[in-house]
Design a protein around this motif. Structure first.
Motif, PDB file in Angstrom:
ATOM      1  N   THR A  31      -6.953   4.246  29.977  1.00 40.07           N
ATOM      2  CA  THR A  31      -5.509   4.270  30.229  1.00 40.07           C
ATOM      3  C   THR A  31      -4.851   3.283  29.269  1.00 40.07           C
ATOM      4  O   THR A  31      -5.525   2.396  28.722  1.00 40.07           O
ATOM      5  CB  THR A  31      -5.173   3.850  31.678  1.00 40.07           C
ATOM      6  OG1 THR A  31      -5.277   2.412  31.806  1.00 40.07           O
ATOM      7  CG2 THR A  31      -6.124   4.515  32.682  1.00 40.07           C
ATOM      8  N   PRO A  32      -3.555   3.369  29.059  1.00 40.06           N
ATOM      9  CA  PRO A  32      -2.876   2.418  28.171  1.00 40.06           C
ATOM     10  C   PRO A  32      -2.970   0.971  28.655  1.00 40.06           C
ATOM     11  O   PRO A  32      -2.778   0.039  27.865  1.00 40.06           O
ATOM     12  CB  PRO A  32      -1.423   2.904  28.177  1.00 40.06           C
ATOM     13  CG  PRO A  32      -1.532   4.364  28.451  1.00 40.06           C
ATOM     14  CD  PRO A  32      -2.656   4.486  29.443  1.00 40.06           C
ATOM     15  N   TYR A  33      -3.285   0.793  29.938  1.00 37.89           N
ATOM     16  CA  TYR A  33      -3.402  -0.559  30.474  1.00 37.89           C
ATOM     17  C   TYR A  33      -4.735  -1.206  30.122  1.00 37.89           C
ATOM     18  O   TYR A  33      -4.888  -2.428  30.227  1.00 37.89           O
ATOM     19  CB  TYR A  33      -3.260  -0.546  31.998  1.00 37.89           C
ATOM     20  CG  TYR A  33      -1.936  -0.037  32.498  1.00 37.89           C
ATOM     21  CD1 TYR A  33      -0.777  -0.806  32.400  1.00 37.89           C
ATOM     22  CD2 TYR A  33      -1.833   1.224  33.097  1.00 37.89           C
ATOM     23  CE1 TYR A  33       0.448  -0.343  32.867  1.00 37.89           C
ATOM     24  CE2 TYR A  33      -0.621   1.700  33.571  1.00 37.89           C
ATOM     25  CZ  TYR A  33       0.520   0.922  33.455  1.00 37.89           C
ATOM     26  OH  TYR A  33       1.723   1.391  33.920  1.00 37.89           O
ATOM     27  N   ASN A  34      -5.716  -0.401  29.734  1.00 42.51           N
ATOM     28  CA  ASN A  34      -7.055  -0.912  29.482  1.00 42.51           C
ATOM     29  C   ASN A  34      -7.291  -1.220  28.011  1.00 42.51           C
ATOM     30  O   ASN A  34      -6.745  -0.556  27.129  1.00 42.51           O
ATOM     31  CB  ASN A  34      -8.116   0.090  29.941  1.00 42.51           C
ATOM     32  CG  ASN A  34      -8.112   0.284  31.442  1.00 42.51           C
ATOM     33  OD1 ASN A  34      -7.728   1.343  31.945  1.00 42.51           O
ATOM     34  ND2 ASN A  34      -8.534  -0.736  32.162  1.00 42.51           N
ATOM     35  N   LEU A  35      -8.141  -2.218  27.768  1.00 39.98           N
ATOM     36  CA  LEU A  35      -8.582  -2.522  26.414  1.00 39.98           C
ATOM     37  C   LEU A  35      -9.617  -1.486  25.989  1.00 39.98           C
ATOM     38  O   LEU A  35     -10.188  -0.785  26.822  1.00 39.98           O
ATOM     39  CB  LEU A  35      -9.200  -3.926  26.362  1.00 39.98           C
ATOM     40  CG  LEU A  35      -8.308  -5.084  26.833  1.00 39.98           C
ATOM     41  CD1 LEU A  35      -9.092  -6.396  26.773  1.00 39.98           C
ATOM     42  CD2 LEU A  35      -7.045  -5.178  25.991  1.00 39.98           C
ATOM     43  N   ARG A  36      -9.865  -1.393  24.708  1.00 41.62           N
ATOM     44  CA  ARG A  36     -10.834  -0.435  24.189  1.00 41.62           C
ATOM     45  C   ARG A  36     -12.241  -0.739  24.705  1.00 41.62           C
ATOM     46  O   ARG A  36     -12.534  -1.846  25.152  1.00 41.62           O
ATOM     47  CB  ARG A  36     -10.845  -0.439  22.663  1.00 41.62           C
ATOM     48  CG  ARG A  36     -11.222  -1.776  22.059  1.00 41.62           C
ATOM     49  CD  ARG A  36     -11.276  -1.734  20.549  1.00 41.62           C
ATOM     50  NE  ARG A  36     -12.420  -0.974  20.084  1.00 41.62           N
ATOM     51  CZ  ARG A  36     -12.601  -0.592  18.822  1.00 41.62           C
ATOM     52  NH1 ARG A  36     -11.673  -0.855  17.911  1.00 41.62           N
ATOM     53  NH2 ARG A  36     -13.674   0.057  18.452  1.00 41.62           N
TER      54      ARG A  36
ATOM     55  N   SER B 158       1.191   2.365  25.102  1.00 41.30           N
ATOM     56  CA  SER B 158       0.808   3.757  25.367  1.00 41.30           C
ATOM     57  C   SER B 158       0.455   4.525  24.092  1.00 41.30           C
ATOM     58  O   SER B 158      -0.252   5.531  24.152  1.00 41.30           O
ATOM     59  CB  SER B 158       1.920   4.488  26.120  1.00 41.30           C
ATOM     60  OG  SER B 158       3.103   4.531  25.340  1.00 41.30           O
ATOM     61  N   ILE B 159       0.948   4.055  22.954  1.00 40.25           N
ATOM     62  CA  ILE B 159       0.701   4.783  21.699  1.00 40.25           C
ATOM     63  C   ILE B 159      -0.278   4.063  20.779  1.00 40.25           C
ATOM     64  O   ILE B 159      -0.572   4.549  19.688  1.00 40.25           O
ATOM     65  CB  ILE B 159       2.032   5.014  20.935  1.00 40.25           C
ATOM     66  CG1 ILE B 159       2.676   3.678  20.551  1.00 40.25           C
ATOM     67  CG2 ILE B 159       2.988   5.861  21.764  1.00 40.25           C
ATOM     68  CD1 ILE B 159       3.886   3.812  19.647  1.00 40.25           C
ATOM     69  N   ARG B 160      -0.803   2.920  21.203  1.00 43.57           N
ATOM     70  CA  ARG B 160      -1.707   2.178  20.335  1.00 43.57           C
ATOM     71  C   ARG B 160      -3.052   2.895  20.224  1.00 43.57           C
ATOM     72  O   ARG B 160      -3.464   3.625  21.137  1.00 43.57           O
ATOM     73  CB  ARG B 160      -1.880   0.747  20.844  1.00 43.57           C
ATOM     74  CG  ARG B 160      -2.772   0.574  22.049  1.00 43.57           C
ATOM     75  CD  ARG B 160      -2.612  -0.832  22.621  1.00 43.57           C
ATOM     76  NE  ARG B 160      -3.744  -1.238  23.454  1.00 43.57           N
ATOM     77  CZ  ARG B 160      -3.902  -0.882  24.714  1.00 43.57           C
ATOM     78  NH1 ARG B 160      -3.002  -0.111  25.313  1.00 43.57           N
ATOM     79  NH2 ARG B 160      -4.963  -1.308  25.398  1.00 43.57           N
ATOM     80  N   ALA B 161      -3.730   2.672  19.102  1.00 45.61           N
ATOM     81  CA  ALA B 161      -5.014   3.333  18.858  1.00 45.61           C
ATOM     82  C   ALA B 161      -6.144   2.663  19.631  1.00 45.61           C
ATOM     83  O   ALA B 161      -7.018   3.346  20.179  1.00 45.61           O
ATOM     84  CB  ALA B 161      -5.325   3.320  17.366  1.00 45.61           C
ATOM     85  N   ASP B 162      -6.136   1.329  19.661  1.00 40.37           N
ATOM     86  CA  ASP B 162      -7.197   0.596  20.356  1.00 40.37           C
ATOM     87  C   ASP B 162      -6.857   0.449  21.830  1.00 40.37           C
ATOM     88  O   ASP B 162      -6.270  -0.548  22.259  1.00 40.37           O
ATOM     89  CB  ASP B 162      -7.387  -0.791  19.721  1.00 40.37           C
ATOM     90  CG  ASP B 162      -7.981  -0.697  18.338  1.00 40.37           C
ATOM     91  OD1 ASP B 162      -9.025  -0.040  18.197  1.00 40.37           O
ATOM     92  OD2 ASP B 162      -7.397  -1.264  17.402  1.00 40.37           O
TER      93      ASP B 162
ATOM     94  N   GLY C 138      -5.179  -4.028  20.280  1.00 45.34           N
ATOM     95  CA  GLY C 138      -4.303  -2.958  19.820  1.00 45.34           C
ATOM     96  C   GLY C 138      -2.834  -3.348  19.845  1.00 45.34           C
ATOM     97  O   GLY C 138      -2.011  -2.750  19.151  1.00 45.34           O
ATOM     98  N   TYR C 139      -2.507  -4.372  20.646  1.00 40.16           N
ATOM     99  CA  TYR C 139      -1.124  -4.863  20.684  1.00 40.16           C
ATOM    100  C   TYR C 139      -1.133  -6.262  21.308  1.00 40.16           C
ATOM    101  O   TYR C 139      -0.930  -6.437  22.508  1.00 40.16           O
ATOM    102  CB  TYR C 139      -0.211  -3.927  21.487  1.00 40.16           C
ATOM    103  CG  TYR C 139       1.263  -4.232  21.299  1.00 40.16           C
ATOM    104  CD1 TYR C 139       1.877  -4.088  20.055  1.00 40.16           C
ATOM    105  CD2 TYR C 139       2.042  -4.682  22.365  1.00 40.16           C
ATOM    106  CE1 TYR C 139       3.221  -4.383  19.881  1.00 40.16           C
ATOM    107  CE2 TYR C 139       3.385  -4.973  22.201  1.00 40.16           C
ATOM    108  CZ  TYR C 139       3.965  -4.827  20.951  1.00 40.16           C
ATOM    109  OH  TYR C 139       5.316  -5.128  20.785  1.00 40.16           O
TER     110      TYR C 139
END
Length: 287
Positions: A152-157, A144-148, A57-58
């Motif tokens: 939490t924002p720290y975790n991968l999809r 924090s705003i990525r879709a994948d 996602g980033y």
């Protein structure tokens, strides 16, 4: 209607009786196709799954250089944290790094803060990795705003096949001028959109890299400008693989010499029972 002399002489009768896409082939192409499909079982029916590489996602945050990895490890407050953190940061290949029968690792790593696997593997709690958390916090506005992302924002999809990255695998760049399948040791991650198959079967690697397999797979899709072809899983998984006679192929290394590649191609032609005329057609075709 009376057919022209050309059509009468060159025409081929095609039987479009099923729901598959229509493919118009010459007599020799029809013969090759029939032989490949008669001898082999599609790869998708080998109890083998083709997966896509990791989506972060980033990438700018989660895929890092060796220098940045060393910096993160140096910021760990104890040896225990350092070892734990080092285990979480895994080497990764991009599509451009993958070559035919090999790869050129660019010294890149992925911060594998995975989201866990339900009932098997717990989600990574970044609070247990302070040095990684401090690093990722620099990118908070982006991650924090990525879709994948995971819980939490720290975790991968979510990735149900996360464990397969720790197995030996065959991977390839999805857009290439010709087949570029490579054997990769366990523990090496693959970056999306490159696909991979979790297997240590070297015979499958050799068949995928063969001229015969490339001919068949490319017949299923459309070649782009410049001769580039997208080796999508939906095409590769249809390749029929012989169920018998593969022992000879396993005696060749995962990175054969040019001379060995020619020997491998010849063995594969025999496995699919191609005639000399059909072999010559594949060897001299224009891509």
């Amino acid at each position: 209607m009376k057919l022209s002399v050309f059509v009468q002489q060159q025409g081929v009768e095609c039987d479009f009786t099923d729901s598959d896409s229509w493919v118009i082939l010459s007599p020799i192409e029809q013969s090759i196709k029939r032989k490949i499909e008669a001898v082999g079982t599609p790869l998708k029916d080998w109890d083998i799954n083709i997966y896509r590489g990791v989506l972060t996602g980033y990438n700018d945050a989660f895929i890092i250089s060796t220098e940045k990895r060393d910096e993160i490890l140096a910021n760990c407050q104890s040896e225990k944290e350092r070892k734990r953190t080092a285990e979480l940061i895994r080497p990764i290949l991009r599509g451009r790094d993958i070559k035919r029968y090999g790869y050129e690792w660019a010294g890149l790593w992925i911060i594998n803060t995975h989201n866990g696997i339900k009932g098997k593997l717990p989600r990574i709690d970044v609070n247990e990795y302070p040095a990684i958390k401090a690093y990722l916090d620099q990118y908070w506005d982006k991650i924090s705003i990525r879709a994948d992302k995971g819980d939490t924002p720290y975790n991968l999809r979510n990735c149900a096949y996360m464990e397969d990255f720790f197995k030996p695998k065959i991977t390839w760049g999805n857009l290439n001028l010709k087949s570029t399948y490579s054997y990769v040791q366990k523990g090496m991650f693959i970056n999306a959109p490159s696909p991979f198959v979790a297997t240590s079967n070297i015979a499958i690697l050799h068949i995928l890299n063969s001229k015969l397999a490339d001919y068949y797979v490319r017949s299923l899709g459309v070649t782009r400008n410049g001769g580039y072809f997208e080796y999508k899983p939906m095409f590769v998984e249809k390749l029929p693989i012989p169920q018998t006679g593969l022992d000879t192929l396993t005696s060749y290394p995962s990175n054969p010499s040019e001379a060995q590649e020619k020997e491998i191609d010849y063995i594969i032609y025999q496995l699919y029972q191609l005639s000399l005329q059909e072999i010559d057609y594949i060897e001299n075709r224009e891509i």
